[in-house]
Design an enzyme around this catalytic site. Structure first.
Site, mmCIF file in Angstrom:
data_model
loop_
_atom_site.group_PDB
_atom_site.id
_atom_site.type_symbol
_atom_site.label_atom_id
_atom_site.label_comp_id
_atom_site.label_asym_id
_atom_site.label_seq_id
_atom_site.Cartn_x
_atom_site.Cartn_y
_atom_site.Cartn_z
ATOM 1 N N GLY A 106 59.509 -1.684 -54.957
ATOM 2 C CA GLY A 106 60.552 -0.997 -55.727
ATOM 3 C C GLY A 106 60.227 -1.010 -57.209
ATOM 4 O O GLY A 106 59.650 -1.968 -57.708
ATOM 5 N N GLY A 108 56.784 -7.622 -56.678
ATOM 6 C CA GLY A 108 57.696 -8.679 -56.281
ATOM 7 C C GLY A 108 57.103 -9.573 -55.203
ATOM 8 O O GLY A 108 55.875 -9.621 -55.033
ATOM 9 N N ASP A 109 57.965 -10.245 -54.438
ATOM 10 C CA ASP A 109 57.467 -11.234 -53.471
ATOM 11 C C ASP A 109 56.575 -10.594 -52.407
ATOM 12 O O ASP A 109 55.514 -11.133 -52.072
ATOM 13 C CB ASP A 109 58.625 -12.027 -52.852
ATOM 14 C CG ASP A 109 59.620 -11.154 -52.100
ATOM 15 O OD1 ASP A 109 59.855 -10.008 -52.529
ATOM 16 O OD2 ASP A 109 60.180 -11.616 -51.093
ATOM 17 N N GLY A 110 56.987 -9.424 -51.896
ATOM 18 C CA GLY A 110 56.176 -8.741 -50.880
ATOM 19 C C GLY A 110 54.809 -8.375 -51.431
ATOM 20 O O GLY A 110 53.772 -8.606 -50.788
ATOM 21 N N ASP A 129 65.462 -8.618 -59.026
ATOM 22 C CA ASP A 129 66.151 -9.690 -58.285
ATOM 23 C C ASP A 129 65.905 -11.083 -58.878
ATOM 24 O O ASP A 129 66.635 -12.012 -58.558
ATOM 25 C CB ASP A 129 65.707 -9.701 -56.813
ATOM 26 C CG ASP A 129 65.939 -8.370 -56.121
ATOM 27 O OD1 ASP A 129 66.753 -7.574 -56.620
ATOM 28 O OD2 ASP A 129 65.296 -8.126 -55.087
ATOM 29 N N GLY A 187 70.172 -7.465 -55.653
ATOM 30 C CA GLY A 187 69.612 -8.815 -55.702
ATOM 31 C C GLY A 187 69.076 -9.302 -54.369
ATOM 32 O O GLY A 187 68.548 -10.399 -54.266
ATOM 33 N N GLU A 203 74.998 -7.909 -53.270
ATOM 34 C CA GLU A 203 74.913 -7.119 -52.026
ATOM 35 C C GLU A 203 74.629 -7.986 -50.788
ATOM 36 O O GLU A 203 74.994 -7.621 -49.680
ATOM 37 C CB GLU A 203 73.831 -6.040 -52.159
ATOM 38 C CG GLU A 203 72.435 -6.623 -52.408
ATOM 39 C CD GLU A 203 71.347 -5.575 -52.595
ATOM 40 O OE1 GLU A 203 71.616 -4.372 -52.491
ATOM 41 O OE2 GLU A 203 70.187 -5.992 -52.856
HETATM 42 O O1 F6P Z 1 64.167 -5.708 -54.606
HETATM 43 C C1 F6P Z 1 64.754 -4.827 -55.512
HETATM 44 C C2 F6P Z 1 65.883 -4.081 -54.867
HETATM 45 O O2 F6P Z 1 66.470 -3.229 -55.822
HETATM 46 C C3 F6P Z 1 66.945 -4.971 -54.199
HETATM 47 O O3 F6P Z 1 67.817 -5.544 -55.135
HETATM 48 C C4 F6P Z 1 67.586 -3.989 -53.250
HETATM 49 O O4 F6P Z 1 68.180 -4.621 -52.146
HETATM 50 C C5 F6P Z 1 66.415 -3.149 -52.810
HETATM 51 O O5 F6P Z 1 65.408 -3.274 -53.806
HETATM 52 C C6 F6P Z 1 66.744 -1.682 -52.625
HETATM 53 O O6 F6P Z 1 65.636 -1.058 -52.107
HETATM 54 P P1 F6P Z 1 65.521 0.525 -51.937
HETATM 55 O O7 F6P Z 1 65.137 1.096 -53.280
HETATM 56 O O8 F6P Z 1 64.458 0.698 -50.925
HETATM 57 O O9 F6P Z 1 66.854 1.027 -51.498
#
Ligand code: F6P
Length: 363
Positions: free
Chosen positions: A11, A117-119, A142, A185, A237
Site C-alpha cells: 500500500g 511494510g511488514d509484508g 500503521d 491501522g 478498524e
Molecule cells: O497497511 C496500510 C493499510 O492502509 C491498512 O491500514 C489498511 O487496513 C489497508 O492498508 C488497506 O488496504 P487496501 O488499500 O488494499 O484497501
C-alpha cells in the site's frame, strides 16, 4: 557504473517519493551509482520487457512534497504468494521469489532498496537469503514494524485523522451527538491511540484491548450526565468486542489480508442495543489517511531513511532495514523485522496516561 533498483511495493503512504528523491540525490552526489525504479513493486522487474525507469536528479526534483509513489504500486502481487490464473479460470498462488531473484541478477543490479511494510520486508528477507544484496526502508501508516520507533507515513495519517476528529467535535457539540471515527491501522491501534489523545476523544478502541460495550456506554452516559452534551469515539478498524470478531468487508481476491472496515457501524448498533439514548453518527475515514502531501516530519524521516539506506549500500551492509531509535538513524537485520509486528502493550505508559486523562479503552 553500479546499478541500484528502488522498489515501492504494498500500500502507498505519504513520504514514499521523499525516500526515492533522497536516494537519488545522495547517490548522485557521492558515488558512481546509477539509480533505477521498478514500476508497481516487483512487477517492473518481473515484466517482460522489464518496466524500469531511470531515476535522474531531474526526474525526482520536487517530488518530496507529493503523496503516493512516482513508481506506482500494488499490494496484490506478492512474489511469495503470487496470483496465477489457471487454464480452468481458477486463481492459484505460487512462490515465484526464485524467478524474481534470477531476474534481479540477470538485469545486473548490484543493490536493491525495498521501501515497504511488514509484508514487503518479509520479501526483502527472502530475497536476501537467495543472495540478493537488499536493504529495507520501513514504510506504513500503521506504524507496526518492529525495531523502528516510527515508520514514515504514520504521522501524516495521524495528522489527517486528528484534523477530522477536530471537525467532528464541532458538529457533535452542535447536535449533542456521539460521533464515531473509524481509522485504519490493521491489527495495530497506533493511529487510533495517537488520534484519540491528540484530538481529546472520550473513548479509544484498539485491536490490542478488546472492548466491553457496557464500559463504553457507561463512559458516554457519565459524560452526558456531567452536562457535556456530546462525545467522540475513535475506533481502529481492527478493534473487536470482548469474545467477538473483527468486522471485515467483502473478501478481497488476491489480497493476503482480510479487508477490514465498517466496525464503526457494528459499534453504533451495539451502543444502541445497550440502551444508550444518544444520537450516533459514524465516519469511516478510509484511504484519505493514506493519500496527500506528507507532513514535514514524514518528509524529514523519509529523507533520512533514504540517505541511511544508501549509506548501507555503499558499506555493503545488506540484509538490513534502516530504523529510527530515539533520535538516531540506525539499522537492524531484516530477520529481526520479518517475524512479528509491533503492537501496543495494553499496560504501557501511553495507555495508562490516556486513561488518567479520562479516555476509556472500553476495558
Ligand atoms: O497497511 C496500510 C493499510 O492502509 C491498512 O491500514 C489498511 O487496513 C489497508 O492498508 C488497506 O488496504 P487496501 O488499500 O488494499 O484497501
Amino acid at each position: 557504473m553500479k546499478k541500484l533498483v528502488v522498489v515501492t511495493g504494498g500500500g502507498d503512504c505519504p513520504g514514499l517519493n521523499a525516500v526515492i528523491r533522497s536516494i537519488v540525490k545522495v547517490a548522485e552526489s557521492t558515488s558512481d551509482w546509477e539509480i533505477f525504479g521498478s514500476m508497481e513493486g516487483f512487477e517492473g522487474i518481473l515484466s517482460n520487457p522489464p518496466k524500469l525507469v531511470h531515476l535522474s536528479q531531474e526526474k525526482v526534483a520536487g517530488i518530496h512534497v507529493k503523496g503516493g509513489t512516482i513508481l506506482q504500486t500494488t499490494n496484490r502481487k506478492n512474489p511469495m504468494h503470487y496470483p496465477i490464473r489457471q487454464i480452468n479460470g481458477v486463481w492459484e498462488y505460487e512462490d515465484i521469489s526464485d524467478q524474481l531473484s534470477s531476474k534481479i541478477k540477470e538485469l545486473g543490479f548490484d543493490a536493491v532498496i525495498n521501501i515497504g511494510g511488514d509484508g514487503s520486508q518479509r520479501i526483502s528477507e527472502a530475497l536476501y537469503l537467495k543472495g540478493i544484496p537488499i536493504i529495507g526502508v520501513p514504510k506504513t501508516i500503521d506504524n507496526d514494524l518492529v525495531t523502528t520507533d516510527y515508520t514514515f507515513g504514520f504521522q501524516s495519517a495521524v495528522n489527517t485523522a486528528t484534523e477530522s476528529l477536530d471537525k467532528l467535535v464541532s458538529t457533535a457539540e452542535s447536535h449533542h451527538r456521539v460521533m464515531i471515527l473509524e481509522v485504519m491501522g490493521r491489527n495495530a491501534g497506533w493511529i487510533a491511540l495517537h488520534t484519540a489523545i491528540a484530538g481529546g476523544a472520550e473513548v479509544c478502541l484498539i485491536p490490542e484491548i478488546p472492548y466491553s460495550i457496557e464500559k463504553i456506554v457507561e463512559r458516554i452516559e457519565r459524560r452526558y450526565k456531567l452536562g457535556k452534551g456530546f462525545a467522540t469515539i475513535v475506533i481502529a478498524e481492527g478493534a473487536k468486542p470482548q469474545n467477538g470478531q473483527v468486522t471485515s468487508g467483502d473478501g478481497d481476491l488476491h489480497s493476503e489480508h482480510v479487508r477490514l472496515g465498517g466496525v464503526t457501524f457494528t459499534l453504533a448498533q451495539q451502543i444502541k442495543d445497550q440502551g444508550c439514548q444518544a444520537e450516533i453518527r459514524e465516519t469511516v475515514l478510509g484511504h484519505v489517511q493514506r493519500g496527500g502531501v506528507p507532513i514535514p516530519f514524514d518528509r524529514y524521516l523519509a529523507t533520512m531513511f533514504g540517505a541511511k539506506a544508501f549509506e548501507l549500500v555503499q558499506k555493503g551492509e545488506f540484509g538490513k532495514m534502516v530504523v529510527l531509535k530515539g533520535n538516531q538513524f540506525e539499522s537492524t537485520f531484516l530477520s529481526a523485522v520479518s517475524k512479528s509486528i509491533k503492537l501496543i502493550e495494553p499496560d504501557c505508559f501511553e495507555i495508562q496516561a490516556a486513561k488518567s486523562i479520562g479516555i476509556s479503552f472500553g476495558d
